[in-house]
Scaffold this motif. Structure first.
Motif, PDB file in Angstrom:
ATOM      1  N   ALA A  24       0.809  -1.311  -0.056  1.00 12.03           N
ATOM      2  CA  ALA A  24      -0.056   0.059  -0.108  1.00 12.03           C
ATOM      3  C   ALA A  24       0.951   1.266  -0.166  1.00 12.03           C
ATOM      4  N   GLN A  25       2.149   1.313   0.397  1.00  6.79           N
ATOM      5  CA  GLN A  25       2.952   2.359   0.351  1.00  6.79           C
ATOM      6  C   GLN A  25       4.009   2.376  -0.599  1.00  6.79           C
ATOM      7  N   ALA A  26       3.893   1.561  -1.379  1.00  2.00           N
ATOM      8  CA  ALA A  26       4.942   1.316  -2.645  1.00  2.00           C
ATOM      9  C   ALA A  26       4.995   2.787  -3.328  1.00  2.00           C
ATOM     10  N   ASP A  27       6.176   3.199  -3.899  1.00  2.94           N
ATOM     11  CA  ASP A  27       6.242   4.165  -4.757  1.00  2.94           C
ATOM     12  C   ASP A  27       5.459   5.349  -4.316  1.00  2.94           C
ATOM     13  N   GLY A  28       5.576   5.938  -3.033  1.00  2.69           N
ATOM     14  CA  GLY A  28       4.842   7.008  -2.759  1.00  2.69           C
ATOM     15  C   GLY A  28       5.781   8.327  -2.198  1.00  2.69           C
ATOM     16  N   SER A  29       5.042   9.243  -1.625  1.00  2.00           N
ATOM     17  CA  SER A  29       5.650  10.228  -1.078  1.00  2.00           C
ATOM     18  C   SER A  29       4.870  11.161  -0.227  1.00  2.00           C
ATOM     19  N   GLN A  30       5.369  11.743   0.565  1.00  2.00           N
ATOM     20  CA  GLN A  30       4.631  12.966   1.344  1.00  2.00           C
ATOM     21  C   GLN A  30       5.562  14.061   1.448  1.00  2.00           C
ATOM     22  N   GLY A  31       5.025  15.235   0.981  1.00  2.00           N
ATOM     23  CA  GLY A  31       5.894  16.595   1.077  1.00  2.00           C
ATOM     24  C   GLY A  31       6.914  16.727  -0.100  1.00  2.00           C
ATOM     25  N   ASP A  32       8.005  17.534   0.360  1.00  3.48           N
ATOM     26  CA  ASP A  32       9.001  17.790  -0.710  1.00  3.48           C
ATOM     27  C   ASP A  32      10.317  17.144  -0.579  1.00  3.48           C
ATOM     28  N   THR A  33      10.413  15.858   0.071  1.00  2.84           N
ATOM     29  CA  THR A  33      11.357  15.032   0.069  1.00  2.84           C
ATOM     30  C   THR A  33      11.755  14.334  -1.354  1.00  2.84           C
ATOM     31  N   LYS A  34      12.902  14.472  -1.489  1.00  7.61           N
ATOM     32  CA  LYS A  34      13.460  13.868  -3.008  1.00  7.61           C
ATOM     33  C   LYS A  34      14.792  13.367  -2.908  1.00  7.61           C
ATOM     34  N   ILE A  35      14.853  12.258  -3.514  1.00  9.85           N
ATOM     35  CA  ILE A  35      15.992  11.329  -3.931  1.00  9.85           C
ATOM     36  C   ILE A  35      16.750  12.058  -4.938  1.00  9.85           C
ATOM     37  N   THR A  36      17.951  12.378  -4.770  1.00  9.89           N
ATOM     38  CA  THR A  36      18.776  13.047  -5.778  1.00  9.89           C
ATOM     39  C   THR A  36      20.022  12.252  -6.383  1.00  9.89           C
ATOM     40  N   LYS A  37      20.214  11.104  -5.789  1.00  9.84           N
ATOM     41  CA  LYS A  37      21.752  10.465  -6.171  1.00  9.84           C
ATOM     42  C   LYS A  37      21.557   9.217  -5.678  1.00  9.84           C
ATOM     43  N   VAL A  38      21.656   7.940  -6.365  1.00 11.02           N
ATOM     44  CA  VAL A  38      21.961   6.832  -5.837  1.00 11.02           C
ATOM     45  C   VAL A  38      23.355   6.049  -6.275  1.00 11.02           C
ATOM     46  N   VAL A  39      24.207   5.753  -5.556  1.00  9.21           N
ATOM     47  CA  VAL A  39      25.658   5.068  -5.918  1.00  9.21           C
ATOM     48  C   VAL A  39      25.621   3.668  -5.107  1.00  9.21           C
ATOM     49  N   VAL A  40      26.209   2.842  -6.036  1.00  9.54           N
ATOM     50  CA  VAL A  40      26.458   1.317  -5.462  1.00  9.54           C
ATOM     51  C   VAL A  40      27.775   0.894  -5.660  1.00  9.54           C
ATOM     52  N   ASP A  41      28.462   0.784  -4.571  1.00  8.05           N
ATOM     53  CA  ASP A  41      29.868   0.345  -4.748  1.00  8.05           C
ATOM     54  C   ASP A  41      30.834   1.454  -5.539  1.00  8.05           C
ATOM     55  N   GLY A  42      30.461   2.546  -5.494  1.00 10.39           N
ATOM     56  CA  GLY A  42      31.517   3.547  -5.971  1.00 10.39           C
ATOM     57  C   GLY A  42      31.058   4.055  -7.496  1.00 10.39           C
ATOM     58  N   ASP A  43      30.787   2.756  -8.286  1.00  8.75           N
ATOM     59  CA  ASP A  43      30.639   3.114  -9.786  1.00  8.75           C
ATOM     60  C   ASP A  43      29.508   2.337 -10.571  1.00  8.75           C
ATOM     61  N   ASN A  44      28.628   1.908  -9.435  1.00 11.61           N
ATOM     62  CA  ASN A  44      27.525   1.196  -9.718  1.00 11.61           C
ATOM     63  C   ASN A  44      27.692  -0.069 -10.669  1.00 11.61           C
TER      64      ASN A  44
END
Length: 252
Positions: A24-44
């Motif tokens: 029920a909470q999948a892929d949702g948001s409230q307010g102005d929170t944003k994810i700006t960058k995702v890095v895995v192990d330095g170089d994805n």
């Protein structure tokens, strides 16, 4: 907590996924929170071999006008029901509004029963909470390549060799088979033959060839000056890049 469902039955993998994130909470948001960058192990890119455990570091940067309060464990999902869960993230603020939340998970090919079919593009699912009760939950917030580690060899002969004579450079490209815990030949892959003079510091590509049905490589060049020959494999979505150690040729 870590959960392995790589190559597992569908019901088990789906049940674990549903437990980790309420539908029920999948892929949702409230307010102005944003994810700006995702890095895995330095170089994805994450290469897993056949014996050594690998710790995968996941970093998620997020912003909110009130600042970031914390994050839930990140879920990593890939082909063939691949599923991993990190430990609890630690969030470090870089400003009043922005933080990077970091967590890790260790994968051990000897005990985690990896499936070769799980190699490929994986995704990071992330939940970030802000200080003012805002939040964001994003499936596929970022992606990375979960790869089978590779090995590559090169041998130039004869040595020494007279200037103007033919040199044969052989080698082999292999990659980790997670199901047998052995390295096996990687067929029909483009591999670059490179050369650098003994006095130089950089390699130059001489030609590109393909590995045969068992991963073997062989080609010829004309001897000119002392130097090193090596093979270079750029990698694929499922298999990590690798460079062979340069083999020195003495030209007389």
């Amino acid at each position: 907590m870590r959960i392995r469902a790589i190559g597992a039955a569908v019901t088990g993998a789906l049940a674990l996924s549903a437990f980790a994130v309420p539908a029920a909470q999948a892929d949702g948001s409230q307010g102005d929170t944003k994810i700006t960058k995702v890095v895995v192990d330095g170089d994805n890119k994450v290469g897993i071999g056949t014996s050594a455990a690998k710790t995968i570091k996941v970093s998620v940067t997020a912003t909110d006008d009130s600042g970031i309060a914390g994050a839930m464990e990140f879920s990593l999902e890939g082909p063939d029901y691949g599923f991993l869960t990190t430990g609890k993230p630690t969030c470090t603020a870089s400003s009043a509004t922005t933080s990077t939340c970091t967590a890790s998970v260790t994968v051990d090919p000897k005990t985690d029963y990896l499936s070769n079919a799980s190699a490929g593009k994986w995704y990071v699912d992330a939940w970030i909470d802000a200080n003012d009760d805002d939040y964001i939950w994003t499936e596929k917030a970022g992606s990375f390549n979960f790869q089978r580690a590779a090995k590559l060899t090169a041998n130039a002969s004869p040595e020494p060799v007279k200037k103007g004579k033919t040199i044969t450079v052989t080698g082999k490209l292999t990659r980790a088979n997670w199901e047998t815990l052995k390295y096996t030949g990687y067929a029909s892959q483009s591999v670059k033959l490179q050369f650098r003079k003994k006095s130089a510091s950089t390699y130059t590509t001489v030609k590109t060839i393909k590995s045969n049905s068992t991963g073997n490589l062989s080609t010829t060049v004309t001897a000119s000056v002392d130097g090193y020959y090596r093979y270079v494999f750029a990698g694929t979505t499922t298999t990590a890049a690798v460079n062979a150690t340069g083999d020195l040729i003495d030209v007389q």
